[in-house]
Design a protein around this motif. Structure first.
Motif, short mmCIF file in Angstrom:
data_model
loop_
_atom_site.label_atom_id
_atom_site.label_comp_id
_atom_site.label_asym_id
_atom_site.label_seq_id
_atom_site.Cartn_x
_atom_site.Cartn_y
_atom_site.Cartn_z
N LEU A 1 -0.59 4.49 1.75
CA LEU A 1 -0.48 4.43 3.20
C LEU A 1 0.96 4.72 3.65
O LEU A 1 1.18 5.46 4.60
N LYS B 1 -2.33 7.37 5.59
CA LYS B 1 -3.77 7.07 5.59
C LYS B 1 -4.16 6.50 4.25
O LYS B 1 -3.44 6.63 3.28
N GLU B 2 -5.31 5.86 4.23
CA GLU B 2 -5.82 5.27 2.99
C GLU B 2 -6.30 6.38 2.06
O GLU B 2 -6.66 7.48 2.50
N ASP C 1 0.85 -1.20 0.00
CA ASP C 1 0.00 0.00 0.00
C ASP C 1 0.88 1.25 0.00
O ASP C 1 1.25 1.78 1.05
#
Length: 50
Positions: free
Chosen positions: A14, A19-20, A11
């Motif tokens: 991230l 954060k997403e 990710d």
């Protein structure tokens, strides 16, 4: 409702922002490219609303 999660090890959003992608807040539109400027000051054209 089950969220579509990206595994933490791949990710990149991230890792970069802490954060997403769907958690980022957006504000006003950039006068250059007319896309929303995010909470980090970025827009689609990279002018950051300048």
């Amino acid at each position: 409702m089950e969220e579509n999660k990206v595994p933490p090890e791949i990710d990149e959003h991230l890792k970069l922002f802490g954060k997403e992608a769907w958690e980022v807040d957006y504000g006003e539109k950039c006068p250059v490219c007319e896309t929303r400027i995010d909470e980090y000051g970025f827009c689609s054209c990279g002018s950051s609303g300048s």
